[in-house]
Every structure is written in C-alpha cells, then in structure tokens.
Design a protein around this motif. Sequence first.
Motif, mmCIF file in Angstrom:
data_model
loop_
_atom_site.group_PDB
_atom_site.id
_atom_site.type_symbol
_atom_site.label_atom_id
_atom_site.label_comp_id
_atom_site.label_asym_id
_atom_site.label_seq_id
_atom_site.Cartn_x
_atom_site.Cartn_y
_atom_site.Cartn_z
ATOM 1 N N MET A 39 37.227 58.057 47.476
ATOM 2 C CA MET A 39 36.538 56.829 47.102
ATOM 3 C C MET A 39 36.701 56.555 45.606
ATOM 4 S SD MET A 39 32.561 55.776 47.676
ATOM 5 C CE MET A 39 31.953 57.009 46.543
ATOM 6 N N ILE A 40 36.558 57.582 44.783
ATOM 7 C CA ILE A 40 36.696 57.405 43.336
ATOM 8 C C ILE A 40 38.115 56.993 42.974
ATOM 9 C CG2 ILE A 40 36.712 58.658 41.141
ATOM 10 C CD1 ILE A 40 34.282 60.215 42.229
ATOM 11 N N PHE A 41 39.124 57.632 43.572
ATOM 12 C CA PHE A 41 40.505 57.267 43.275
ATOM 13 C C PHE A 41 40.831 55.857 43.752
ATOM 14 C CE2 PHE A 41 41.391 61.951 42.976
ATOM 15 C CZ PHE A 41 41.756 61.921 41.643
ATOM 16 N N GLU A 42 40.259 55.436 44.872
ATOM 17 C CA GLU A 42 40.498 54.081 45.373
ATOM 18 C C GLU A 42 39.848 53.048 44.462
ATOM 19 O OE1 GLU A 42 42.085 51.173 47.827
ATOM 20 O OE2 GLU A 42 42.535 53.305 47.683
ATOM 21 N N ILE A 43 38.633 53.317 44.005
ATOM 22 C CA ILE A 43 37.968 52.399 43.071
ATOM 23 C C ILE A 43 38.762 52.303 41.775
ATOM 24 C CG2 ILE A 43 35.913 52.103 41.639
ATOM 25 C CD1 ILE A 43 34.306 53.262 44.002
ATOM 26 N N LYS A 44 39.262 53.427 41.293
ATOM 27 C CA LYS A 44 40.067 53.422 40.075
ATOM 28 C C LYS A 44 41.345 52.631 40.282
ATOM 29 C CE LYS A 44 42.285 56.461 36.712
ATOM 30 N NZ LYS A 44 43.420 55.593 36.571
ATOM 31 N N ARG A 45 41.978 52.779 41.446
ATOM 32 C CA ARG A 45 43.216 52.049 41.726
ATOM 33 C C ARG A 45 42.951 50.547 41.759
ATOM 34 N NH1 ARG A 45 45.748 49.549 45.715
ATOM 35 N NH2 ARG A 45 44.078 49.928 47.185
ATOM 36 N N ILE A 46 41.858 50.136 42.389
ATOM 37 C CA ILE A 46 41.519 48.713 42.465
ATOM 38 C C ILE A 46 41.166 48.173 41.083
ATOM 39 C CG2 ILE A 46 39.815 47.083 43.368
ATOM 40 C CD1 ILE A 46 39.783 48.802 45.926
ATOM 41 N N ALA A 47 40.460 48.946 40.288
ATOM 42 C CA ALA A 47 40.066 48.495 38.944
ATOM 43 C C ALA A 47 41.268 48.378 38.013
ATOM 44 C CB ALA A 47 39.050 49.457 38.353
ATOM 45 N N ASP A 48 42.304 49.178 38.233
ATOM 46 C CA ASP A 48 43.486 49.147 37.370
ATOM 47 C C ASP A 48 44.457 48.031 37.726
ATOM 48 O OD1 ASP A 48 42.557 51.246 35.900
ATOM 49 O OD2 ASP A 48 43.746 52.766 36.935
ATOM 50 N N GLN A 49 44.253 47.355 38.857
ATOM 51 C CA GLN A 49 45.145 46.267 39.234
ATOM 52 C C GLN A 49 44.903 45.064 38.348
ATOM 53 O OE1 GLN A 49 44.487 45.444 43.350
ATOM 54 N NE2 GLN A 49 45.775 47.116 44.049
ATOM 55 N N PRO A 50 45.977 44.326 38.003
ATOM 56 C CA PRO A 50 45.778 43.123 37.188
ATOM 57 C C PRO A 50 45.070 42.052 38.003
ATOM 58 C CG PRO A 50 48.069 43.318 37.862
ATOM 59 C CD PRO A 50 47.375 44.573 38.301
ATOM 60 N N SER A 51 44.243 41.277 37.334
ATOM 61 C CA SER A 51 43.517 40.219 38.026
ATOM 62 C C SER A 51 44.451 39.035 38.290
ATOM 63 C CB SER A 51 42.305 39.766 37.210
ATOM 64 O OG SER A 51 42.750 39.264 35.958
ATOM 65 N N ASP A 52 44.135 38.259 39.313
ATOM 66 C CA ASP A 52 44.951 37.116 39.701
ATOM 67 C C ASP A 52 44.359 35.841 39.086
ATOM 68 O OD1 ASP A 52 45.413 38.507 42.967
ATOM 69 O OD2 ASP A 52 46.713 38.655 41.224
ATOM 70 N N GLU A 53 44.648 35.593 37.842
ATOM 71 C CA GLU A 53 44.142 34.394 37.179
ATOM 72 C C GLU A 53 45.293 33.394 37.046
ATOM 73 O OE1 GLU A 53 40.936 36.773 34.397
ATOM 74 O OE2 GLU A 53 42.576 35.686 33.483
ATOM 75 N N HIS A 54 45.435 32.537 38.024
ATOM 76 C CA HIS A 54 46.528 31.538 38.000
ATOM 77 C C HIS A 54 45.990 30.186 37.688
ATOM 78 C CE1 HIS A 54 49.593 34.273 39.298
ATOM 79 N NE2 HIS A 54 48.788 34.699 40.279
#
Length: 67
Positions: free
Chosen positions: A52-67
């Motif tokens: 769970m911690i690694f998945e949260i970290k992976r999601i938090a490290d993804q760039p946001s989709d600001e188009h």
Amino acid sequence: MLPRPVIAVLAITLGLPFLVLLALVSPASGVNAGFLTSILTITVLSAFLTLMIFEIKRIADQPSDEH
C-alpha cells in the motif's frame, strides 16, 4: 534485477514465515503453536501495508494531468 519494492515484499512474505517455521520445527524450540498464527498474521498485514505504501508513493510521484 527485481525492483526494491518487490524484493522487500518477497522478503517479508517468504522469508519471515520460513524462519518462524524453521524455529517451530526444531525439536528443542519450545515455541507455542499459536505463535505461528500470530507471526503469519503480522507478516501478511506487513506485506499489504508495504504494498500500500509503495503504491501510494508511485501514484504521488506521477505527473499531474494539467492540460
């Protein structure tokens, strides 16, 4: 080579129960049988928490989709 999160999860889910089982099988161990159930429960919960911690970290490290 495997990523570090995979190695951590494998060590928790496979390594710890093996060591506990080895201690229980030893004839002179004197370990209570209920101890194995407690250790396995803690091990499974630790594996889920680690994932769970690694998945949260992976999601938090993804760039946001600001188009």
